[in-house]
Scaffold this motif. Sequence first.
Motif, PDB file in Angstrom:
ATOM      1  N   LEU A  35      69.500 -10.540  -0.305  1.00 48.54           N
ATOM      2  CA  LEU A  35      68.663  -9.526  -0.946  1.00 48.54           C
ATOM      3  C   LEU A  35      69.054  -9.378  -2.402  1.00 48.54           C
ATOM      4  CD1 LEU A  35      68.855  -6.741   1.780  1.00 48.54           C
ATOM      5  CD2 LEU A  35      67.109  -8.496   1.516  1.00 48.54           C
ATOM      6  N   GLN A  36      68.055  -9.141  -3.259  1.00 52.56           N
ATOM      7  CA  GLN A  36      68.308  -8.909  -4.682  1.00 52.56           C
ATOM      8  C   GLN A  36      67.269  -7.929  -5.190  1.00 52.56           C
ATOM      9  OE1 GLN A  36      67.709 -12.268  -7.315  1.00 52.56           O
ATOM     10  NE2 GLN A  36      69.390 -11.571  -8.593  1.00 52.56           N
ATOM     11  N   ALA A  37      67.702  -7.004  -6.054  1.00 53.01           N
ATOM     12  CA  ALA A  37      66.770  -6.038  -6.641  1.00 53.01           C
ATOM     13  C   ALA A  37      65.717  -6.792  -7.441  1.00 53.01           C
ATOM     14  CB  ALA A  37      67.512  -5.047  -7.522  1.00 53.01           C
ATOM     15  N   ALA A  38      64.451  -6.391  -7.284  1.00 52.19           N
ATOM     16  CA  ALA A  38      63.349  -7.114  -7.908  1.00 52.19           C
ATOM     17  C   ALA A  38      62.856  -6.450  -9.179  1.00 52.19           C
ATOM     18  CB  ALA A  38      62.188  -7.253  -6.925  1.00 52.19           C
ATOM     19  N   THR A  39      63.108  -5.175  -9.347  1.00 48.33           N
ATOM     20  CA  THR A  39      62.551  -4.477 -10.498  1.00 48.33           C
ATOM     21  C   THR A  39      63.571  -3.499 -11.070  1.00 48.33           C
ATOM     22  OG1 THR A  39      60.781  -3.018 -11.223  1.00 48.33           O
ATOM     23  CG2 THR A  39      61.450  -2.796  -8.948  1.00 48.33           C
ATOM     24  N   PRO A  40      63.715  -3.459 -12.389  1.00 47.22           N
ATOM     25  CA  PRO A  40      64.659  -2.513 -12.979  1.00 47.22           C
ATOM     26  C   PRO A  40      64.115  -1.091 -13.066  1.00 47.22           C
ATOM     27  CG  PRO A  40      63.675  -3.860 -14.683  1.00 47.22           C
ATOM     28  CD  PRO A  40      63.145  -4.362 -13.370  1.00 47.22           C
ATOM     29  N   GLU A  41      62.810  -0.906 -12.851  1.00 48.74           N
ATOM     30  CA  GLU A  41      62.246   0.438 -12.970  1.00 48.74           C
ATOM     31  C   GLU A  41      62.691   1.332 -11.826  1.00 48.74           C
ATOM     32  OE1 GLU A  41      57.871   0.007 -11.030  1.00 48.74           O
ATOM     33  OE2 GLU A  41      58.241  -1.037 -12.913  1.00 48.74           O
ATOM     34  N   GLU A  42      62.673   2.612 -12.075  1.00 51.28           N
ATOM     35  CA  GLU A  42      63.113   3.584 -11.079  1.00 51.28           C
ATOM     36  C   GLU A  42      62.054   3.731  -9.986  1.00 51.28           C
ATOM     37  OE1 GLU A  42      65.483   6.189  -9.141  1.00 51.28           O
ATOM     38  OE2 GLU A  42      66.000   5.016 -10.886  1.00 51.28           O
ATOM     39  N   PRO A  43      62.401   3.372  -8.746  1.00 50.38           N
ATOM     40  CA  PRO A  43      61.439   3.503  -7.651  1.00 50.38           C
ATOM     41  C   PRO A  43      61.180   4.969  -7.318  1.00 50.38           C
ATOM     42  CG  PRO A  43      63.496   2.511  -6.904  1.00 50.38           C
ATOM     43  CD  PRO A  43      63.642   2.786  -8.351  1.00 50.38           C
ATOM     44  N   ARG A  44      59.989   5.219  -6.841  1.00 50.61           N
ATOM     45  CA  ARG A  44      59.613   6.584  -6.488  1.00 50.61           C
ATOM     46  C   ARG A  44      59.372   6.686  -4.987  1.00 50.61           C
ATOM     47  NH1 ARG A  44      57.548   5.601 -11.418  1.00 50.61           N
ATOM     48  NH2 ARG A  44      57.878   7.172 -13.015  1.00 50.61           N
ATOM     49  N   GLU A  45      59.502   7.888  -4.496  1.00 51.29           N
ATOM     50  CA  GLU A  45      59.197   8.223  -3.107  1.00 51.29           C
ATOM     51  C   GLU A  45      59.869   7.286  -2.106  1.00 51.29           C
ATOM     52  OE1 GLU A  45      55.219   9.211  -2.202  1.00 51.29           O
ATOM     53  OE2 GLU A  45      54.799   9.980  -4.187  1.00 51.29           O
ATOM     54  N   LEU A  46      61.163   7.205  -2.202  1.00 53.56           N
ATOM     55  CA  LEU A  46      61.940   6.417  -1.248  1.00 53.56           C
ATOM     56  C   LEU A  46      62.735   7.354  -0.352  1.00 53.56           C
ATOM     57  CD1 LEU A  46      63.417   3.610  -3.521  1.00 53.56           C
ATOM     58  CD2 LEU A  46      61.458   3.471  -2.002  1.00 53.56           C
ATOM     59  N   SER A  47      62.992   6.896   0.842  1.00 54.07           N
ATOM     60  CA  SER A  47      63.838   7.671   1.737  1.00 54.07           C
ATOM     61  C   SER A  47      65.281   7.579   1.225  1.00 54.07           C
ATOM     62  CB  SER A  47      63.756   7.113   3.162  1.00 54.07           C
ATOM     63  OG  SER A  47      64.405   5.858   3.239  1.00 54.07           O
ATOM     64  N   PRO A  48      66.146   8.487   1.620  1.00 60.10           N
ATOM     65  CA  PRO A  48      67.550   8.394   1.199  1.00 60.10           C
ATOM     66  C   PRO A  48      68.194   7.069   1.597  1.00 60.10           C
ATOM     67  CG  PRO A  48      67.122  10.546   2.164  1.00 60.10           C
ATOM     68  CD  PRO A  48      65.889   9.716   2.378  1.00 60.10           C
ATOM     69  N   GLY A  49      67.858   6.539   2.773  1.00 56.78           N
ATOM     70  CA  GLY A  49      68.408   5.261   3.201  1.00 56.78           C
ATOM     71  C   GLY A  49      67.959   4.121   2.307  1.00 56.78           C
ATOM     72  N   GLN A  50      66.678   4.114   1.937  1.00 54.95           N
ATOM     73  CA  GLN A  50      66.166   3.070   1.044  1.00 54.95           C
ATOM     74  C   GLN A  50      66.820   3.171  -0.328  1.00 54.95           C
ATOM     75  OE1 GLN A  50      62.037   4.080   1.427  1.00 54.95           O
ATOM     76  NE2 GLN A  50      61.650   2.373   2.827  1.00 54.95           N
ATOM     77  N   ARG A  51      67.010   4.380  -0.795  1.00 52.13           N
ATOM     78  CA  ARG A  51      67.653   4.567  -2.108  1.00 52.13           C
ATOM     79  C   ARG A  51      69.092   4.054  -2.069  1.00 52.13           C
ATOM     80  NH1 ARG A  51      65.784   6.530  -6.328  1.00 52.13           N
ATOM     81  NH2 ARG A  51      64.054   7.566  -5.327  1.00 52.13           N
ATOM     82  N   ARG A  52      69.793   4.278  -0.951  1.00 50.83           N
ATOM     83  CA  ARG A  52      71.176   3.782  -0.819  1.00 50.83           C
ATOM     84  C   ARG A  52      71.219   2.256  -0.849  1.00 50.83           C
ATOM     85  NH1 ARG A  52      73.435   5.997   4.388  1.00 50.83           N
ATOM     86  NH2 ARG A  52      75.273   4.799   3.771  1.00 50.83           N
ATOM     87  N   VAL A  53      70.220   1.610  -0.224  1.00 43.99           N
ATOM     88  CA  VAL A  53      70.159   0.148  -0.259  1.00 43.99           C
ATOM     89  C   VAL A  53      70.026  -0.328  -1.697  1.00 43.99           C
ATOM     90  CG1 VAL A  53      68.786  -1.885   0.368  1.00 43.99           C
ATOM     91  CG2 VAL A  53      69.246  -0.118   2.082  1.00 43.99           C
ATOM     92  N   LEU A  54      69.130   0.293  -2.458  1.00 44.00           N
ATOM     93  CA  LEU A  54      68.933  -0.114  -3.850  1.00 44.00           C
ATOM     94  C   LEU A  54      70.144   0.210  -4.712  1.00 44.00           C
ATOM     95  CD1 LEU A  54      65.206   0.808  -4.519  1.00 44.00           C
ATOM     96  CD2 LEU A  54      66.195  -1.441  -4.068  1.00 44.00           C
ATOM     97  N   ASP A  55      70.866   1.269  -4.387  1.00 44.81           N
ATOM     98  CA  ASP A  55      72.043   1.643  -5.182  1.00 44.81           C
ATOM     99  C   ASP A  55      73.162   0.611  -5.089  1.00 44.81           C
ATOM    100  OD1 ASP A  55      70.825   3.935  -6.078  1.00 44.81           O
ATOM    101  OD2 ASP A  55      71.857   5.274  -4.672  1.00 44.81           O
ATOM    102  N   ILE A  56      73.292  -0.069  -3.954  1.00 50.67           N
ATOM    103  CA  ILE A  56      74.360  -1.062  -3.840  1.00 50.67           C
ATOM    104  C   ILE A  56      73.904  -2.451  -4.293  1.00 50.67           C
ATOM    105  CG2 ILE A  56      75.568   0.169  -2.007  1.00 50.67           C
ATOM    106  CD1 ILE A  56      74.527  -1.944  -0.082  1.00 50.67           C
TER     107      ILE A  56
END
Length: 121
Positions: A35-56
């Motif tokens: 997995l690799q982050a695809a976009t540097p922009e700040e994602p909106r309306e994510l669940s806390p779990g999804q946000r944690r995935v993007l944070d790491i």
Amino acid sequence: MSPRPPRRRLVPDYLATGGRAQGDDRISLERLSVLQAATPEEPRELSPGQRRVLDILPEGRSLPLAEVAARLGLPFSIARVLAADLVEAGYLRTRPPIPPAQRPDRDLLEKLINGLHGLKS
């Protein structure tokens, strides 16, 4: 005094996925899918779990899905659903694991290392 038992999570794991057991059927993720982050922009309306995935997974960093699950302390099945949702939304890119046939031959590498050690002496 004995060590404290591990703390129980306040929110059950299945709630992190909205009660779903599987992600999108079109997105096939294995334990070693990268997995690799695809976009540097700040994602909106994510669940806390999804946000944690993007944070790491900061920009430019890749991790296998199994390691993402381990770092988050989540079961693999939960991490797979969260990652599949993020791939579908365009926040993550994924690539399949390297097939065994394309991996270097371990015996050959060991012989190479032993030969290099022999040159060193």
